[in-house]
Design an enzyme around this catalytic site. Structure first.
Site, PDB file in Angstrom:
ATOM      1  CB  VAL A  53      -0.935  -0.010   1.231  1.00 37.91           C
ATOM      2  CG1 VAL A  53      -1.654   1.311   1.362  1.00 37.91           C
ATOM      3  CG2 VAL A  53      -1.922  -1.148   1.114  1.00 37.91           C
TER       4      VAL A  53
ATOM      5  CG  ASP B   6      -6.544  34.913 -38.255  1.00 39.85           C
ATOM      6  OD1 ASP B   6      -5.803  34.337 -39.055  1.00 39.85           O
ATOM      7  OD2 ASP B   6      -7.707  34.566 -37.999  1.00 39.85           O
TER       8      ASP B   6
ATOM      9  CG  ASP C  15     -11.297  34.997 -38.847  1.00 38.95           C
ATOM     10  OD1 ASP C  15     -10.948  34.319 -39.835  1.00 38.95           O
ATOM     11  OD2 ASP C  15     -11.063  36.210 -38.734  1.00 38.95           O
TER      12      ASP C  15
ATOM     13  CG  ASP D 156      -9.261  30.212 -41.027  1.00 36.57           C
ATOM     14  OD1 ASP D 156      -8.493  30.079 -42.002  1.00 36.57           O
ATOM     15  OD2 ASP D 156      -9.608  31.306 -40.569  1.00 36.57           O
TER      16      ASP D 156
ATOM     17  CD  GLU E  46       3.300   6.281   2.607  1.00 36.79           C
ATOM     18  OE1 GLU E  46       2.413   7.010   3.036  1.00 36.79           O
ATOM     19  OE2 GLU E  46       3.197   5.654   1.521  1.00 36.79           O
TER      20      GLU E  46
HETATM   21  P1  ADP Z   1      -7.212  39.162 -42.750  1.00 34.44           P
HETATM   22  O1  ADP Z   1      -8.379  38.548 -42.042  1.00 34.44           O
HETATM   23  O2  ADP Z   1      -5.929  38.469 -42.517  1.00 34.44           O
HETATM   24  O3  ADP Z   1      -7.099  40.620 -42.541  1.00 34.44           O
HETATM   25  P2  ADP Z   1      -8.854  38.926 -45.090  1.00 34.44           P
HETATM   26  O4  ADP Z   1      -8.913  37.602 -45.729  1.00 34.44           O
HETATM   27  O5  ADP Z   1      -9.986  39.380 -44.261  1.00 34.44           O
HETATM   28  O6  ADP Z   1      -7.484  38.995 -44.301  1.00 34.44           O
HETATM   29  O7  ADP Z   1      -8.651  40.052 -46.197  1.00 34.44           O
HETATM   30  C1  ADP Z   1      -7.707  39.938 -47.205  1.00 34.44           C
HETATM   31  C2  ADP Z   1      -7.841  41.067 -48.166  1.00 34.44           C
HETATM   32  O8  ADP Z   1      -9.099  40.972 -48.817  1.00 34.44           O
HETATM   33  C3  ADP Z   1      -7.831  42.434 -47.517  1.00 34.44           C
HETATM   34  O9  ADP Z   1      -6.534  42.953 -47.467  1.00 34.44           O
HETATM   35  C4  ADP Z   1      -8.703  43.246 -48.435  1.00 34.44           C
HETATM   36  O10 ADP Z   1      -7.940  43.769 -49.491  1.00 34.44           O
HETATM   37  C5  ADP Z   1      -9.666  42.255 -48.996  1.00 34.44           C
HETATM   38  N1  ADP Z   1     -10.951  42.317 -48.285  1.00 34.44           N
HETATM   39  C6  ADP Z   1     -11.190  42.066 -46.991  1.00 34.44           C
HETATM   40  N2  ADP Z   1     -12.477  42.198 -46.675  1.00 34.44           N
HETATM   41  C7  ADP Z   1     -13.097  42.550 -47.808  1.00 34.44           C
HETATM   42  C8  ADP Z   1     -14.457  42.819 -48.174  1.00 34.44           C
HETATM   43  N3  ADP Z   1     -15.450  42.755 -47.275  1.00 34.44           N
HETATM   44  N4  ADP Z   1     -14.718  43.137 -49.440  1.00 34.44           N
HETATM   45  C9  ADP Z   1     -13.737  43.205 -50.346  1.00 34.44           C
HETATM   46  N5  ADP Z   1     -12.456  42.967 -50.088  1.00 34.44           N
HETATM   47  C10 ADP Z   1     -12.124  42.635 -48.848  1.00 34.44           C
HETATM   48 MG    MG Z   2     -10.539  38.663 -42.102  1.00 32.10          MG
END
Ligand code: ADP
Ligand code: MG
Length: 928
Positions: A300, A347, A660, A664, A729
């Site tokens: 034990v 990110d 996000d 992903d 022990e």
């Molecule tokens: P992160 O999340 O790393 O910032 P994203 O994938 O959100 O990258 O964005 C990448 C690129 O896409 C941005 O730098 C921008 O030029 C373009 N982008 C982001 N959001 C939008 C949107 N709502 N409409 C058009 N272009 C976008």
């Molecule tokens: Mg983004």
């Protein structure tokens, strides 16, 4: 459901597309149909868990011990007629039985509460559905859905029940869990022929699918076990609550200790019998019985009975402390892994930065503008940076109209009269900019506009494509409005609009690129806005790839997204802790580099940034060579994240990765610790993550790593405490067996140093309670100054083994010396054993304060953990009481002592700890 018209289905389900169900009806249906969940096999009932814990190997040893006490008692009653001796054997058996029951109850309690508290923690991460009830859209737990509910899904959501689509917008869904088909399925709302196969029922949504593109509204047709998923639920693998790596290591360790114990027991019994034979020339049954009961104590003593239970409880305490830091951990194994993290890939947007985007500059019709104003308030002046010339609205009106129409965000005034963003922050920034110039989406779309304007189709933003488009009809004309990352847009561009003239892209390119790099070098996020005229046929039927080309660039915006102020410090802390931080972003390389430099993530302003297209061209081996030195990745797509993780893992790094979006999810699963955002994350990413940041903040990752390290340190500390006691022990009993070969005073040579019950008391009470309490210890000051733990290293590495052995040896020796002294001083057997017992108890209680530090007890304030103080006081006082109370004297073979002796057994056992730790401090010794 798929062959009928959607209106018939709504009627059949007694629901309405515009009002949804009422709460009342929904509740009634919930009663009728039950929760919307998969019923896996029945959970193991409590009594089964309890019974199972009675057959664990450690406990079996105790059962054997009970059997032996019964044999020994019968022998005393029937053969030797020694009633007292027989009764004490019976008591011993009873006490062991109580210990078994207590241990099993504890295991049972732990299993049920640990699970409950983990469930309670993760209730925040339960799936949610957006549903129309009582005429309003609201979020509810997905298990509350009932047939007839109207639900709304968008990219990144799970489909939580079987649905018939009522409206779809470029909706694409992954149904691989049902069909095995990895390709996303495009959804429609039209009725289908009767004989359509499951995989082709494109007007239906199925529970468990993920939305990978677009959005849709559907009516729930089946929930829970009635869904297509429910029909095959039995085939799906049920996830079992697996043991964590450390729990596995510990159960391995206890098994080894059991084997060792068996060996020691055999040696000890043999030695006893030889001893008796040499003394008396015979081997009596009494002698055999005596040495067996001594051997039970030894067996034990060698096994840390309570360690597995204490371990799981300490892990749960740890998970709770993580939750207090806003880090929600989904499994106990991740608690351990967190502390060993060597690389954090994060990110940029929203995690390292605030995700509060504001347009500060833009370039349109060949003119450069600057924008005033703060936050989401749609007030602020727009000035031209063109040699103080007056602002010409015509220079930005087409550009801004395009930016706000091709946009899915809004701003809303809240109760406090502030503006709140709704939707994608990048889009929100453009909406706010539009409002500053008095251009709003609602106005453009309203009937009162100059020309009738309607939105026909939307291709939503995707981080892989880095663009989004909207197809509109103005009057009789059709247009596609596209916006996205400038370098991507420019690959699909024919010309650009400068000074109201179309300039071919080959000529305009230089100007546009210079503009982009100017913005990016100032840490601004850049977006290009473009459009093209379409024919009616193109507008209605063209595919995304065919339409998003030959565009005309209208302008470029520069958006500021300020770094979170506290991140710089977190990065510094992590660097000190030898944890590398990597930024992974879809943004422009120059923007990424500028932000990384401001956050102290890179020291060199011109440091290398690797872009997605480079990764694309690299082989896995080339990427492997590169990853250890790269801290910033730009214009990356989600697929690249997986390759970066794999390459780092090949270097034996433990990688934590944030994500996000839907895309992903695979990367989060590939990472050692997948991290999802609690606020902005999609349901799918939360589901595949190990850690959820409830506040989306990078600093929470840093705190979680620190908490992970603390938990591991606490586990090591309590193991050091428990194992040291076991060594003490075993040693004290073995020394008694080997060194006492003649009776000393009243004490016979067959008397064990400690009785079985005393050993059990020490293991279950005076050892476990302080061990639990160590689970509550705060981190030591230097926990984030050390290197991450090497996961391949044994738990006993880094001097833990030598500390356990040396301290245990000294403590065991002290116990034996106390016993030997008491016997020589002419005390009774019970008194000598009591002195040995208390020497052991107080020896380890003093030692607990040393065990809780990676250094020594002189470096930690004993009062910093009041749980520990309480546990030590309770253990000390109760151990003293059982030597004073007659009932326990009878039960446990203890005996009251004089007050001088009590003082001696309380304070003298502190000496080894203080002396060894003192020497350690003075000479910097590590091994004890
Ligand atoms: P992160 O999340 O790393 O910032 P994203 O994938 O959100 O990258 O964005 C990448 C690129 O896409 C941005 O730098 C921008 O030029 C373009 N982008 C982001 N959001 C939008 C949107 N709502 N409409 C058009 N272009 C976008
Ligand atoms: Mg983004």
């Amino acid at each position: 459901m798929y062959s009928q018209h959607r209106h018939d289905i709504l009627e059949q389900l007694e629901t309405s597309r515009h009002d949804g169900l009422t709460t009342e009806v929904a509740n009634a249906r919930l009663k009728k149909y039950g929760l919307n969940e998969m019923q896996h096999e029945q959970q193991e009932p409590g009594w089964k868990v309890f019974l199972k814990s009675l057959t664990e190997p450690i406990i079996i040893i105790l059962w054997i011990a009970i059997a032996l006490t019964l044999i020994s008692a019968s022998y005393d009653f029937l053969v030797r007629n020694d009633f007292d001796h027989g009764m004490s054997a019976i008591y011993e058996g009873l006490v062991i039985l109580i210990v078994i029951l207590v241990n099993s109850s504890l295991t049972y309690w732990q299993k049920s509460t640990a699970k409950k508290s983990l469930d309670a923690l993760s209730s925040d991460s339960r799936h949610q559905s957006n549903v129309l009830r009582d005429e309003t859209w609201q979020k509810i737990d997905a298990d509350q859905l009932v047939p007839g509910d109207i639900v709304d899904v968008k990219m990144g959501d799970f489909i939580e029940a079987d649905l018939r689509w009522l409206s779809v917008n470029e909706l694409q869904v992954n149904e691989s869990h049902l069909t095995g088909e990895a390709e996303a399925v495009e959804k429609t709302r039209d009725s289908l022929p009767e004989d359509t196969e499951l995989g082709d029922r494109t007007n239906m949504g199925f529970s468990g699918s993920t939305v990978v593109n677009g959005s849709g509204i559907g009516v729930v047709t089946a929930t829970g076990m009635q869904t297509e998923l429910g029909k095959i639920a039995d085939l799906l693998q049920q996830t079992k609550q697996e043991k964590t790596p450390i729990e596995r290591t510990v159960s391995q360790l206890t098994k080894r200790l059991m084997v060792a114990a068996a060996g020691v027991v055999v040696v000890a019994i043999t030695f006893d019998l030889v001893k008796e034979y040499l003394n008396t020339n015979t081997i009596s049954v009494t002698g055999l019985m005596n040495s067996i009961s001594g051997a039970i104590a030894l067996a034990v003593a060698a096994i840390p009975d309570s360690m597995p239970v204490v371990l799981s409880i300490v892990l749960t305490i740890g998970a709770r402390s993580l939750a207090r830091n806003n880090g929600l951990i989904k499994s106990l194994s991740s608690v351990e892994t967190l502390g060993a993290t060597t690389f954090i890939a994060s990110d940029k947007t929203g995690t390292l930065t605030k995700n509060e985007m504001t347009v500060t500059r833009f370039f349109s019709n060949g003119v450069n503008f600057a924008v005033d104003g703060n936050g989401y308030d749609p007030v602020g002046e727009i000035h031209s940076v063109k040699d103080g010339k007056n602002v010409q609205e015509s220079d930005f009106t087409p550009f801004l109209q395009s930016a706000v129409l091709n946009n899915e965000a809004q701003i809303q005034r809240n109760d406090a009269d502030n503006y709140e963003p709704l939707g994608n922050p990048t889009d929100v920034a453009l909406i706010v900019l539009g409002r500053k110039a008095k251009i709003s989406r609602d106005k453009l779309l309203s009937e009162t506009g100059e020309k009738d304007c309607d939105i026909l189709r939307v291709f939503p933003f995707e981080s892989t494509r880095k663009m989004m488009s909207t197809i509109i009809k103005i009057g009789d004309e059709y247009q596609i409005l596209t916006k996205g990352a400038p370098d991507v847009i420019m690959q699909h561009t024919k010309d650009a609009m400068f000074n109201n003239k179309l300039v071919s892209i080959s000529e305009a390119k230089e100007t546009l690129e210079k503009q982009v790099s100017d913005y990016a070098n100032d840490a601004l996020r850049t977006i290009a806005v473009a459009k093209r005229d379409l024919t009616k046929d193109e507008a209605l039927n063209g595919t995304q790839t065919d339409l998003e080309k030959k565009l005309t660039v209208l302008g470029i915006v520069g958006i500021i997204d300020p770094p979170r102020p506290e991140v710089k410090k977190s990065i510094a802390v992590l660097h000190k802790a030898s944890v590398e931080v990597v930024m992974i972003t879809g943004d422009h390389a120059a923007t990424a580099r500028a932000i990384a430099y401001r956050l102290g993530l890179v020291k060199d302003k011109e440091g290398r940034v690797v872009e997605g297209y480079e990764i694309e061209k690299m082989s896995d081996d080339e990427l492997f060579e590169l990853v250890p030195d790269i801290r910033v990745y730009a214009r990356v797509s989600p697929e690249h994240k997986q390759r970066i993780i794999k390459a780092l893992q090949k270097h034996n790094e433990i990688v934590a990765m944030t994500g996000d979006g839907v895309n992903d999810a695979p990367a989060l699963r590939a990472a050692d610790i997948g991290i999802a955002m609690g606020i902005n994350g999609t349901e799918v990413t939360k589901d595949s993550a190990d850690l959820i940041l409830m506040d989306d903040k990078f600093t929470t990752i840093e705190k979680s790593v620190s908490a992970g390290r603390t938990i591991f340190a606490n586990i090591k500390n309590f193991m050091r405490q428990e194992l040291t006691t076991n060594v003490a022990e075993v040693l004290s009993i073995l020394l008694g067996t080997f060194l006492i070969t003649q009776p000393i005073g009243h004490v016979s040579e067959l008397t064990p140093t400690l009785t079985t019950i005393m050993v059990l008391w020490v293991n279950m009470i005076s050892d476990s309670l302080p061990s639990f309490a160590m689970g509550y210890d705060e981190p030591e000051h230097d926990i984030m100054a050390e290197k991450p733990r090497d996961v391949n290293q044994s738990l006993l590495a880094n001097h833990l083994l030598s500390r356990v052995l040396i301290r245990g040896f000294v403590m065991g020796l002290a116990v034996f010396v106390a016993f030997y002294w008491a016997a020589s001083a002419g005390l009774q057997t019970n008194e000598a054993q009591t002195i040995a017992f208390l020497t052991l108890v107080f020896g380890q209680l003093w030692h607990a304060f040393d065990a809780r530090s990676a250094h020594t007890l002189f470096r930690r304030n004993p009062f910093s953990n009041m749980y520990l103080i309480a546990a030590v006081l309770f253990a000390g006082i109760s151990s003293l009481s059982i030597t004073m109370l007659p009932f326990f004297n009878m039960l446990m073979g203890t005996s009251p002592l004089t007050w001088e002796l009590y003082l001696a057994v309380i304070f003298l056992p502190a000496i080894p700890t203080f002396v060894l730790s003192g020497l350690k401090e003075i000479f910097g010794i590590k091994i004890w």
